[in-house]
Design a protein around this motif. Structure first.
Motif, PDB file in Angstrom:
ATOM      1  N   GLY A  11       0.830  -1.216   0.000  1.00 20.93           N
ATOM      2  CA  GLY A  11       0.000   0.000   0.000  1.00 20.93           C
ATOM      3  C   GLY A  11       0.860   1.260   0.000  1.00 20.93           C
ATOM      4  O   GLY A  11       0.598   2.215  -0.728  1.00 20.93           O
ATOM      5  N   PHE A  12       1.908   1.259   0.823  1.00 18.68           N
ATOM      6  CA  PHE A  12       2.813   2.421   0.849  1.00 18.68           C
ATOM      7  C   PHE A  12       3.495   2.587  -0.513  1.00 18.68           C
ATOM      8  O   PHE A  12       3.687   3.702  -0.990  1.00 18.68           O
ATOM      9  N   TYR A  13       3.862   1.455  -1.118  1.00 21.64           N
ATOM     10  CA  TYR A  13       4.552   1.532  -2.411  1.00 21.64           C
ATOM     11  C   TYR A  13       3.634   2.186  -3.446  1.00 21.64           C
ATOM     12  O   TYR A  13       4.033   3.090  -4.179  1.00 21.64           O
ATOM     13  N   ARG A  18       7.025   7.211  -6.825  1.00 18.10           N
ATOM     14  CA  ARG A  18       6.715   7.975  -8.020  1.00 18.10           C
ATOM     15  C   ARG A  18       6.687   7.067  -9.241  1.00 18.10           C
ATOM     16  O   ARG A  18       7.329   6.016  -9.278  1.00 18.10           O
ATOM     17  N   GLY A  19       5.943   7.533 -10.251  1.00 17.02           N
ATOM     18  CA  GLY A  19       5.927   6.837 -11.532  1.00 17.02           C
ATOM     19  C   GLY A  19       7.096   7.331 -12.382  1.00 17.02           C
ATOM     20  O   GLY A  19       8.070   7.891 -11.862  1.00 17.02           O
ATOM     21  N   ILE A 210       8.458  11.830   2.387  1.00 15.07           N
ATOM     22  CA  ILE A 210       9.720  11.204   2.803  1.00 15.07           C
ATOM     23  C   ILE A 210       9.424  10.002   3.702  1.00 15.07           C
ATOM     24  O   ILE A 210       9.967   8.906   3.507  1.00 15.07           O
ATOM     25  N   ILE A 211       8.523  10.178   4.643  1.00 17.08           N
ATOM     26  CA  ILE A 211       8.216   9.075   5.570  1.00 17.08           C
ATOM     27  C   ILE A 211       7.511   7.929   4.817  1.00 17.08           C
ATOM     28  O   ILE A 211       7.864   6.758   4.979  1.00 17.08           O
ATOM     29  N   GLY A 212       6.565   8.269   3.952  1.00 20.19           N
ATOM     30  CA  GLY A 212       5.895   7.240   3.141  1.00 20.19           C
ATOM     31  C   GLY A 212       6.892   6.517   2.246  1.00 20.19           C
ATOM     32  O   GLY A 212       6.824   5.299   2.068  1.00 20.19           O
ATOM     33  N   GLY A 213       7.847   7.279   1.695  1.00 23.12           N
ATOM     34  CA  GLY A 213       8.882   6.675   0.841  1.00 23.12           C
ATOM     35  C   GLY A 213       9.747   5.707   1.625  1.00 23.12           C
ATOM     36  O   GLY A 213      10.097   4.635   1.136  1.00 23.12           O
ATOM     37  N   GLU A 248      14.830  17.248  -4.443  1.00 20.46           N
ATOM     38  CA  GLU A 248      15.333  15.964  -4.926  1.00 20.46           C
ATOM     39  C   GLU A 248      15.726  16.087  -6.402  1.00 20.46           C
ATOM     40  O   GLU A 248      14.981  16.656  -7.209  1.00 20.46           O
ATOM     41  N   GLN A 249      16.924  15.597  -6.722  1.00 21.64           N
ATOM     42  CA  GLN A 249      17.384  15.532  -8.120  1.00 21.64           C
ATOM     43  C   GLN A 249      17.153  14.091  -8.567  1.00 21.64           C
ATOM     44  O   GLN A 249      17.740  13.183  -7.994  1.00 21.64           O
ATOM     45  N   ILE A 250      16.322  13.918  -9.554  1.00 27.42           N
ATOM     46  CA  ILE A 250      15.997  12.539  -9.954  1.00 27.42           C
ATOM     47  C   ILE A 250      16.590  12.220 -11.332  1.00 27.42           C
ATOM     48  O   ILE A 250      16.294  12.894 -12.317  1.00 27.42           O
ATOM     49  N   ASP A 251      17.436  11.189 -11.358  1.00 23.50           N
ATOM     50  CA  ASP A 251      17.957  10.688 -12.625  1.00 23.50           C
ATOM     51  C   ASP A 251      17.307   9.343 -12.892  1.00 23.50           C
ATOM     52  O   ASP A 251      17.472   8.410 -12.105  1.00 23.50           O
ATOM     53  N   VAL A 252      16.565   9.275 -13.984  1.00 25.69           N
ATOM     54  CA  VAL A 252      16.000   7.990 -14.407  1.00 25.69           C
ATOM     55  C   VAL A 252      16.926   7.441 -15.475  1.00 25.69           C
ATOM     56  O   VAL A 252      17.215   8.136 -16.452  1.00 25.69           O
TER      57      VAL A 252
END
Ligand SMILES: C[S@@+](CC[C@H](N)C(=O)[O-])C[C@H]1O[C@@H](n2cnc3c(N)ncnc32)[C@H](O)[C@@H]1O
Length: 265
Positions: A11-13, A18-19, A210-213, A248-252
């Motif tokens: 459920g948390f996931y 993020r998608g 952050i906590i959910g993550g 947050e810097q996100i590299d996909v």
């Protein structure tokens, strides 16, 4: 097989992970020439972060994952979609797909944030005959774990988690350069032509995300008991005090292995 993604973690996931940005899905479609005739398997699909947007671009997506609770969440969010199906299975079950669907039946097999759980050498060899010419395997990572980023708030989070868990939290979950190089070499050894691309974007998190993550990444047996959750949240808030905004810097990253050969038709 208990992978820790069951129960509440699923459920948390679904809620907090993020998608993938549209550019990543475009990149996959382009890399393998995917069309509305194609069947795609998303292995380690979790709650469908990759499977759902890909399904908009192909005939059908089969999401495959060994954790029934993750699949139940995926099925729930995709309830109004008719071209997704969900199958309990792991990388060790890929040979079943050959019997079920036949050789050269897949446009792509995508693996988002999940390859570090698999025997990638054996898997890539097993996938090669399943893919049509021009199709391939995509190994996708979705940013760096929250506690391993190059920012003050992330370092503070890591210190707090290490104190709380009484152990180091160093797992990169396959997002580091060494892992990517190993996966690329393994794809090449299985006969695929390797390509790499990367997509960058930024986001600003809040404490709840952050906590959910963190909860979405913990094995279910390490989640704080329900009655300690608000205390846990307060402690995280205290540990991160003075470090907002939580940028947050996100590299996909997209590692592709294409099966060469003539595309039929
Ligand atoms: C971090 S989640 C990734 C979910 C989703 N693909 C994403 O991109 O966010 C990892 C998933 O891999 C699954 N998994 C673990 N071991 C696996 C294996 N051996 N074969 C296939 N999937 C596996 C887990 O059940 C979990 O759902």
């Amino acid at each position: 097989m208990d992978l820790g993604f069951g129960g509440e973690v699923a459920g948390f996931y679904q809620r907090y992970r993020r998608g993938y940005p549209a550019e990543v899905i475009d990149g996959l479609v382009e890399a393998f020439g995917l069309t509305l005739d194609d069947v795609v398997v998303d292995l380690g699909c979790g709650t469908g972060q990759l499977a759902l947007p890909i399904a908009d671009r192909v005939r059908t997506v089969i999401g495959m994952d060994p954790e029934p609770d993750m699949l139940a969440e995926a099925r729930r969010v995709a309830a109004d979609r008719s071209n997704l199906s969900w199958m309990v299975g792991s990388d060790a079950d890929v040979s079943v797909l050959s019997t079920l669907l036949g050789k050269e039946s897949l446009g792509a097999v995508t693996i988002g944030q999940a390859l570090h759980w698999m025997d990638h050498d054996t898997l890539f060899q097993a996938l090669h005959p399943l893919l049509r010419a021009g199709g391939g395997v995509a190994v996708v990572t979705n940013g760096t774990p929250l506690w391993l980023q190059d920012s003050d708030w992330s370092r503070a989070l890591r210190r707090h988690l290490e104190l709380w868990l009484d152990s180091e939290v160093t797992a990169t979950c396959g997002t580091d350069e060494d892992s990517r190089t190993r996966y690329a070499d393994s794809l090449a050894a299985a006969g695929f032509t390797v390509g790499r691309s990367q997509f960058h974007y930024t986001d600003v998190l809040d404490l709840d995300r952050i906590i959910g993550g963190v909860y979405s990444a913990l094995p279910v047996n390490l989640l704080p008991p329900l009655e300690q959750r608000s205390y846990f949240a307060k402690q995280v808030g205290r540990a991160l005090e003075g470090h907002a905004p939580y940028n947050e810097q996100i590299d996909v990253t997209l590692l592709t292995g294409t099966r060469e050969g003539k595309t039929p038709g």
